[in-house]
Design an enzyme around this catalytic site. Structure first.
Site, PDB file in Angstrom:
ATOM      1  N   ASP A   1       0.852  -1.180   0.000  1.00 50.21           N
ATOM      2  CA  ASP A   1       0.000   0.000   0.000  1.00 50.21           C
ATOM      3  C   ASP A   1       0.893   1.237   0.000  1.00 50.21           C
ATOM      4  O   ASP A   1       1.868   1.304   0.756  1.00 50.21           O
ATOM      5  CB  ASP A   1      -0.893   0.003   1.244  1.00 50.21           C
ATOM      6  CG  ASP A   1      -1.934   1.099   1.200  1.00 50.21           C
ATOM      7  OD1 ASP A   1      -2.899   0.962   0.425  1.00 50.21           O
ATOM      8  OD2 ASP A   1      -1.776   2.096   1.928  1.00 50.21           O
ATOM      9  N   ILE A   2       0.567   2.200  -0.853  1.00 53.83           N
ATOM     10  CA  ILE A   2       1.312   3.463  -0.877  1.00 53.83           C
ATOM     11  C   ILE A   2       0.847   4.293   0.317  1.00 53.83           C
ATOM     12  O   ILE A   2      -0.342   4.577   0.459  1.00 53.83           O
ATOM     13  CB  ILE A   2       1.091   4.215  -2.201  1.00 53.83           C
ATOM     14  CG1 ILE A   2       1.600   3.371  -3.373  1.00 53.83           C
ATOM     15  CG2 ILE A   2       1.776   5.580  -2.166  1.00 53.83           C
ATOM     16  CD1 ILE A   2       1.339   3.963  -4.741  1.00 53.83           C
TER      17      ILE A   2
ATOM     18  N   ASN B   1      -3.285  12.822  -3.542  1.00 44.61           N
ATOM     19  CA  ASN B   1      -4.442  13.192  -4.364  1.00 44.61           C
ATOM     20  C   ASN B   1      -5.045  14.518  -3.924  1.00 44.61           C
ATOM     21  O   ASN B   1      -5.371  15.368  -4.751  1.00 44.61           O
ATOM     22  CB  ASN B   1      -5.522  12.104  -4.316  1.00 44.61           C
ATOM     23  CG  ASN B   1      -5.295  11.003  -5.328  1.00 44.61           C
ATOM     24  OD1 ASN B   1      -4.585  11.177  -6.312  1.00 44.61           O
ATOM     25  ND2 ASN B   1      -5.891   9.866  -5.086  1.00 44.61           N
TER      26      ASN B   1
ATOM     27  N   ASP C   1      -2.208   9.758 -10.246  1.00 45.97           N
ATOM     28  CA  ASP C   1      -2.056   8.779 -11.327  1.00 45.97           C
ATOM     29  C   ASP C   1      -0.601   8.650 -11.754  1.00 45.97           C
ATOM     30  O   ASP C   1      -0.120   7.552 -12.038  1.00 45.97           O
ATOM     31  CB  ASP C   1      -2.924   9.164 -12.527  1.00 45.97           C
ATOM     32  CG  ASP C   1      -4.411   8.938 -12.283  1.00 45.97           C
ATOM     33  OD1 ASP C   1      -4.779   8.324 -11.259  1.00 45.97           O
ATOM     34  OD2 ASP C   1      -5.208   9.394 -13.129  1.00 45.97           O
TER      35      ASP C   1
ATOM     36  N   GLU D   1      -4.659   2.264  -4.388  1.00 44.74           N
ATOM     37  CA  GLU D   1      -3.208   2.367  -4.234  1.00 44.74           C
ATOM     38  C   GLU D   1      -2.616   1.095  -3.641  1.00 44.74           C
ATOM     39  O   GLU D   1      -1.520   1.103  -3.100  1.00 44.74           O
ATOM     40  CB  GLU D   1      -2.835   3.585  -3.386  1.00 44.74           C
ATOM     41  CG  GLU D   1      -3.180   3.494  -1.920  1.00 44.74           C
ATOM     42  CD  GLU D   1      -4.604   3.914  -1.567  1.00 44.74           C
ATOM     43  OE1 GLU D   1      -4.869   4.028  -0.379  1.00 44.74           O
ATOM     44  OE2 GLU D   1      -5.445   4.116  -2.467  1.00 44.74           O
TER      45      GLU D   1
END
Length: 187
Positions: free
Chosen positions: A60-61, A68, A77, A103
């Protein structure tokens, strides 16, 4: 005949494109969740019947929502695409890097013991954290970190869902204990 040939070629190209979209995430170019599930089922079944161990990374980022919200979804993106490139370039050719959703990413690693998967996960984590992401045409540099949960098959009777759950538990612990780390779940 030429018109019919062009139309047939057009239909064949559309079919090829549709088949590709069915197994590929359009944004990142990695395989998608549906494709990963089918491959994971087959690999885990083989492992439970005495084949080589299968490991999984669930990635997971960290703080992706902040990216965002702060820079916009276009930059988000860009981060996802760059992360996909870094992920794919840090795993073996037999490994299966996939976009799981949002993500979150998964790497299915055939013929891989838990200790080897942990080492690879740490290498990926260091590669991502060690070099900022260039976004907005190279105008901005973003520091990005990731959290990774690692799990491996346990032998006969193991299920793909159980493997995914263990990796998810490791990911949850990595995020709860400060993020930017690798946590494995053996059982």
């Amino acid at each position: 005949q030429i018109r019919r040939k062009r139309y047939t070629d057009y239909l064949r190209d559309n079919l090829d494109h549709s088949l590709e979209l069915a197994v590929t995430d359009q944004l990142t170019g990695l395989h998608n969740r549906r494709y990963m599930a089918g491959q994971l089922d087959a690999l885990v079944k083989r492992a439970t019947l005495g084949g080589d161990q299968v490991s999984m990374l669930l990635i997971d980022i960290d703080h992706f929502k902040k990216i965002n919200d702060g820079f916009g979804h276009d930059v988000g993106d860009e981060v996802l695409r760059e992360f996909a490139v870094r992920l794919a370039s840090n795993v073996r050719a037999i490994d299966l890097p996939c976009r799981y959703g949002g993500e979150e990413f998964v790497v299915v690693m055939p013929d891989t013991a838990l200790q080897d998967a942990e080492r690879i996960a740490e290498r990926i984590r260091l590669h991502v954290a060690g070099s900022p992401f260039r976004v907005m045409g190279g105008q901005e540099l973003l520091s990005v970190t990731i959290s990774i949960g690692v799990a491996a098959t346990l032998g006969s009777g193991d299920r793909p869902q159980a493997l995914l759950k263990r990796a998810d538990e490791g990911l949850y612990e990595a995020k709860a204990s400060g993020r930017n780390r690798v946590i494995s779940r053996a059982a």
